[in-house]
Write a protein that holds these residues in place. Structure first.
Motif, PDB file in Angstrom:
ATOM      1  N   THR A 241       0.850  -1.189   0.000  1.00 50.81           N
ATOM      2  CA  THR A 241       0.000   0.000   0.000  1.00 50.81           C
ATOM      3  C   THR A 241       0.881   1.232   0.000  1.00 50.81           C
ATOM      4  O   THR A 241       1.829   1.327   0.794  1.00 50.81           O
ATOM      5  CB  THR A 241      -0.910   0.020   1.238  1.00 50.81           C
ATOM      6  N   LEU A 242       0.583   2.179  -0.892  1.00 53.29           N
ATOM      7  CA  LEU A 242       1.255   3.468  -0.906  1.00 53.29           C
ATOM      8  C   LEU A 242       0.231   4.539  -0.566  1.00 53.29           C
ATOM      9  O   LEU A 242      -0.893   4.528  -1.111  1.00 53.29           O
ATOM     10  CB  LEU A 242       1.855   3.778  -2.286  1.00 53.29           C
ATOM     11  N   THR A 243       0.606   5.456   0.316  1.00 52.01           N
ATOM     12  CA  THR A 243      -0.335   6.490   0.724  1.00 52.01           C
ATOM     13  C   THR A 243       0.385   7.809   0.941  1.00 52.01           C
ATOM     14  O   THR A 243       1.592   7.853   1.172  1.00 52.01           O
ATOM     15  CB  THR A 243      -1.086   6.052   2.010  1.00 52.01           C
ATOM     16  N   ASN A 244      -0.353   8.909   0.827  1.00 52.49           N
ATOM     17  CA  ASN A 244       0.137  10.259   1.112  1.00 52.49           C
ATOM     18  C   ASN A 244       1.379  10.598   0.288  1.00 52.49           C
ATOM     19  O   ASN A 244       2.456  10.862   0.807  1.00 52.49           O
ATOM     20  CB  ASN A 244       0.436  10.415   2.608  1.00 52.49           C
ATOM     21  N   SER A 245       1.195  10.627  -1.019  1.00 49.12           N
ATOM     22  CA  SER A 245       2.308  10.845  -1.936  1.00 49.12           C
ATOM     23  C   SER A 245       2.522  12.334  -2.187  1.00 49.12           C
ATOM     24  O   SER A 245       1.559  13.098  -2.300  1.00 49.12           O
ATOM     25  CB  SER A 245       2.014  10.149  -3.270  1.00 49.12           C
ATOM     26  N   GLU A 256      11.444  -1.404 -18.757  1.00 50.08           N
ATOM     27  CA  GLU A 256      10.836  -2.509 -19.501  1.00 50.08           C
ATOM     28  C   GLU A 256      10.553  -3.680 -18.583  1.00 50.08           C
ATOM     29  O   GLU A 256      11.290  -3.938 -17.628  1.00 50.08           O
ATOM     30  CB  GLU A 256      11.782  -2.949 -20.624  1.00 50.08           C
ATOM     31  N   ASN A 257       9.479  -4.397 -18.910  1.00 54.84           N
ATOM     32  CA  ASN A 257       9.068  -5.587 -18.166  1.00 54.84           C
ATOM     33  C   ASN A 257       8.719  -5.209 -16.732  1.00 54.84           C
ATOM     34  O   ASN A 257       9.414  -5.528 -15.774  1.00 54.84           O
ATOM     35  CB  ASN A 257      10.159  -6.669 -18.193  1.00 54.84           C
ATOM     36  N   VAL A 258       7.575  -4.524 -16.601  1.00 48.21           N
ATOM     37  CA  VAL A 258       7.124  -3.970 -15.323  1.00 48.21           C
ATOM     38  C   VAL A 258       5.773  -4.585 -14.969  1.00 48.21           C
ATOM     39  O   VAL A 258       4.854  -4.606 -15.794  1.00 48.21           O
ATOM     40  CB  VAL A 258       6.980  -2.435 -15.405  1.00 48.21           C
ATOM     41  N   THR A 259       5.646  -5.077 -13.731  1.00 49.27           N
ATOM     42  CA  THR A 259       4.375  -5.597 -13.238  1.00 49.27           C
ATOM     43  C   THR A 259       3.976  -4.847 -11.980  1.00 49.27           C
ATOM     44  O   THR A 259       4.768  -4.738 -11.033  1.00 49.27           O
ATOM     45  CB  THR A 259       4.471  -7.097 -12.914  1.00 49.27           C
ATOM     46  N   VAL A 260       2.742  -4.351 -11.970  1.00 49.89           N
ATOM     47  CA  VAL A 260       2.130  -3.786 -10.769  1.00 49.89           C
ATOM     48  C   VAL A 260       0.924  -4.673 -10.460  1.00 49.89           C
ATOM     49  O   VAL A 260      -0.031  -4.720 -11.238  1.00 49.89           O
ATOM     50  CB  VAL A 260       1.701  -2.322 -10.987  1.00 49.89           C
ATOM     51  N   ASP A 261       0.967  -5.385  -9.334  1.00 49.40           N
ATOM     52  CA  ASP A 261      -0.039  -6.415  -9.052  1.00 49.40           C
ATOM     53  C   ASP A 261      -0.532  -6.277  -7.612  1.00 49.40           C
ATOM     54  O   ASP A 261       0.252  -6.327  -6.654  1.00 49.40           O
ATOM     55  CB  ASP A 261       0.583  -7.792  -9.270  1.00 49.40           C
ATOM     56  N   ASN A 262      -1.840  -6.088  -7.454  1.00 50.52           N
ATOM     57  CA  ASN A 262      -2.476  -6.052  -6.139  1.00 50.52           C
ATOM     58  C   ASN A 262      -1.880  -4.965  -5.246  1.00 50.52           C
ATOM     59  O   ASN A 262      -1.661  -5.155  -4.050  1.00 50.52           O
ATOM     60  CB  ASN A 262      -2.373  -7.411  -5.438  1.00 50.52           C
ATOM     61  N   VAL A 263      -1.627  -3.821  -5.833  1.00 50.69           N
ATOM     62  CA  VAL A 263      -1.094  -2.685  -5.094  1.00 50.69           C
ATOM     63  C   VAL A 263      -2.244  -1.726  -4.777  1.00 50.69           C
ATOM     64  O   VAL A 263      -3.129  -1.509  -5.611  1.00 50.69           O
ATOM     65  CB  VAL A 263       0.006  -1.984  -5.905  1.00 50.69           C
ATOM     66  N   THR A 264      -2.220  -1.146  -3.588  1.00 52.45           N
ATOM     67  CA  THR A 264      -3.204  -0.138  -3.197  1.00 52.45           C
ATOM     68  C   THR A 264      -2.556   1.236  -3.280  1.00 52.45           C
ATOM     69  O   THR A 264      -1.532   1.483  -2.627  1.00 52.45           O
ATOM     70  CB  THR A 264      -3.713  -0.395  -1.769  1.00 52.45           C
ATOM     71  N   LEU A 265      -3.153   2.111  -4.084  1.00 51.08           N
ATOM     72  CA  LEU A 265      -2.621   3.460  -4.281  1.00 51.08           C
ATOM     73  C   LEU A 265      -3.644   4.439  -3.724  1.00 51.08           C
ATOM     74  O   LEU A 265      -4.678   4.704  -4.331  1.00 51.08           O
ATOM     75  CB  LEU A 265      -2.349   3.691  -5.765  1.00 51.08           C
ATOM     76  N   ASP A 266      -3.343   4.957  -2.545  1.00 49.30           N
ATOM     77  CA  ASP A 266      -4.307   5.716  -1.763  1.00 49.30           C
ATOM     78  C   ASP A 266      -3.745   7.111  -1.491  1.00 49.30           C
ATOM     79  O   ASP A 266      -3.027   7.324  -0.522  1.00 49.30           O
ATOM     80  CB  ASP A 266      -4.582   4.973  -0.446  1.00 49.30           C
ATOM     81  N   SER A 267      -4.063   8.041  -2.374  1.00 44.14           N
ATOM     82  CA  SER A 267      -3.631   9.430  -2.176  1.00 44.14           C
ATOM     83  C   SER A 267      -4.622  10.359  -2.865  1.00 44.14           C
ATOM     84  O   SER A 267      -4.299  11.037  -3.840  1.00 44.14           O
ATOM     85  CB  SER A 267      -2.211   9.640  -2.713  1.00 44.14           C
ATOM     86  N   PRO A 268      -5.866  10.408  -2.368  1.00 42.71           N
ATOM     87  CA  PRO A 268      -6.908  11.142  -3.084  1.00 42.71           C
ATOM     88  C   PRO A 268      -6.899  12.648  -2.863  1.00 42.71           C
ATOM     89  O   PRO A 268      -7.646  13.368  -3.533  1.00 42.71           O
ATOM     90  CB  PRO A 268      -8.196  10.533  -2.521  1.00 42.71           C
ATOM     91  N   VAL A 269      -6.073  13.139  -1.933  1.00 42.91           N
ATOM     92  CA  VAL A 269      -6.149  14.539  -1.553  1.00 42.91           C
ATOM     93  C   VAL A 269      -5.079  15.388  -2.225  1.00 42.91           C
ATOM     94  O   VAL A 269      -5.349  16.481  -2.718  1.00 42.91           O
ATOM     95  CB  VAL A 269      -6.048  14.689  -0.016  1.00 42.91           C
TER      96      VAL A 269
END
Length: 483
Positions: A241-245, A256-269
């Motif tokens: 989980t990443l938050t408050n960016s 190259e060859n990048v996977t983002v899997d089941n990550v939570t990106l939480d920075s709505p403000v």
């Protein structure tokens, strides 16, 4: 960790397929993303091939617990040096799994190396320093599509391979109304904004051709990204989980060859807190992830203006599936920094569900940015709520038609997309000298929109079994200038 990191291996065939360098644009006359002279799959067959070829990195699973190197799990002391020491120790052994155990850890910039997995365990929180000095010395990076030397991202990797960030823990950027975010609006004392002043200087240097090594912002107000991989390959982000960016959250550049899997990106403000922004990158899969952002959820980019054209590397072969998207300016966005072109984007089986999500599919450019976008596929996406336009392609973004680099957008395929609400079903604004062309929408419904369509300079818009509000469409539309 994920059991996948070590146990999966690339076959020789897949390795050969992925050996095409991300730094070589397609030759003239060859389909984008394809090796010259080869017959390659097109459309969703290509998406299936990309999914098969993009595999996790191979990283030794020998553990290196950061507390063994002096990291403080109570968060009372800074753990920057201890984390660096653990990474160095693992690298000296040929790679390994750097474990952040349960607890709270405070740190400045983390620099990843090849063959390193940073594993943030369940119950672990890594809180990043709010002091800009902790992200110096400056590193080579891109800021809104332009190369420079600026603050390190919170987690940074340059010229590495086989690298991962995994685990069920949390990475907290600690950006807030007093740290990082205010730079967006902080006055310079002369009626302007400090970040805007530095941003304008960067863009002037790029326009003038100032060498990148001289574009130094060692004490700037240009906010860093959260996680950035630069000129790297074989990358995995999984389960964290990443938050408050402070700004963009996950930013692979020239990679190259990048996977983002089941990550939570939480920075709505926070401002400009995009979720995942692949830039001039190839073979990227973004899946099973959750987005709640203060800007675009996913924004595909390829450099800005002169710098994007100088480097000349497109983003291509991007597959986006089975994600959920809440707030944001756009669900799947291409641009606006797209001067190096974008090819082969596939988005399917995503759920976009928020009245604060402005658009589902968005392409934004103008004749200053330029660039070509083609082969965009968007199917089986469910949109229970939307705030603005379901499909928005706009050549009038920011500067409008004020430059000499006319953009091209063509070959867009939209199938089985169903939405409720919003201002427009379709909002397509091209140029007279370069209409948006060859857009096909089939088997789709756009219900309860305020206005069905706004079209300007569009050629060959094919509507096949499409319902917008209470009207059914089976026709081809060519649109000129608006009345």
């Amino acid at each position: 960790m994920s059991s996948t990191v070590l146990t999966r291996t690339l076959t020789a065939a897949l390795g050969a397929a992925l050996a095409m360098s991300v730094f070589t644009p397609p030759a003239a006359g060859d389909p984008p993303g394809h090796a010259p002279g080869q017959s390659e799959p097109q459309g969703w067959e290509l998406a299936d091939r990309i999914r098969k070829e993009v595999q996790p990195p191979r990283i030794p699973q020998r553990p290196f617990d950061i507390t063994d190197y002096g990291a403080d799990p109570n968060g009372d002391r800074d753990s920057t040096d201890a984390i660096a020491d653990a990474i160095d120790a693992a690298a000296e052994k040929g790679g390994g799994k750097v474990v952040v155990p349960e607890g709270e850890f405070h740190t400045g910039a983390i620099r990843l190396r090849s063959n390193i997995e940073l594993h943030v365990s369940d119950g672990a929180t890594v809180r990043f320093s709010q002091d800009p000095a902790d992200y110096l010395p400056a590193v080579k990076t891109r800021w809104e599509g332009v190369e420079l030397y600026n603050y390190s991202s919170f987690i940074y990797a340059h010229d590495v391979e086989d690298v991962a960030i995994t685990g069920g823990g949390t990475l907290d950027g600690q950006a807030d109304d007093e740290h990082w975010w205010p730079w967006k609006e902080e006055p310079n004392g002369d009626g302007g904004v400090i970040e805007t002043e530095h941003r304008d200087q960067l863009f002037r240097w790029a326009a003038e051709g100032t060498p990148v090594e001289q574009r130094r912002f060692d004490d700037s107000k240009l906010r860093p990204n959260f996680v950035q991989f630069y000129e790297s390959e074989n990358i995995l982000l999984e389960d964290v989980t990443l938050t408050n960016s402070p700004m963009w959250m996950i930013h692979p550049v020239l990679s190259e060859n990048v996977t983002v899997d089941n990550v939570t990106l939480d920075s709505p403000v926070g401002p400009n807190s995009d979720g995942v922004n692949p830039e001039s990158s190839r073979n990227v899969v973004i899946k099973n992830s959750s987005f709640d952002n203060g800007d675009d959820c996913i924004a595909i980019k390829s450099g800005r203006n002169e710098d994007g054209r100088r480097i000349g590397v497109p983003s291509e072969n991007i597959v986006i599936h089975d994600n959920t998207m809440a707030d944001g300016h756009g669900g799947v966005t291409i641009g606006s920094e797209m001067s190096g072109d974008v090819y082969n984007v596939f988005a399917e089986d995503n759920v976009m569900d928020s009245e604060n999500l402005d658009r589902a599919l968005r392409i934004k450019t103008n004749s200053v940015r330029g660039g070509t976008v083609e082969q965009v596929y968007f199917r089986d996406n469910d949109i229970p709520q939307i705030g603005g336009e379901v499909i928005r392609i706009n050549f009038q973004y920011e500067e409008g038609d004020a430059g000499e680099h006319t953009p091209t957008v063509r070959d867009i395929r939209i199938e089985n997309v169903h939405s409720t609400g919003g201002e427009f079903g379709l909002y397509l604004l091209g140029y007279e000298q370069s209409p948006i062309s060859d857009v096909t929408i089939r088997d789709s419904t756009f219900a309860d929109v305020d206005s069905p369509m706004e079209l300007e300079h569009v050629d060959n818009l094919r509507l096949e079994n499409v319902d917008i509000n209470d009207e059914h469409y089976d026709e081809v539309i060519d649109a000129g200038a608006a009345d």
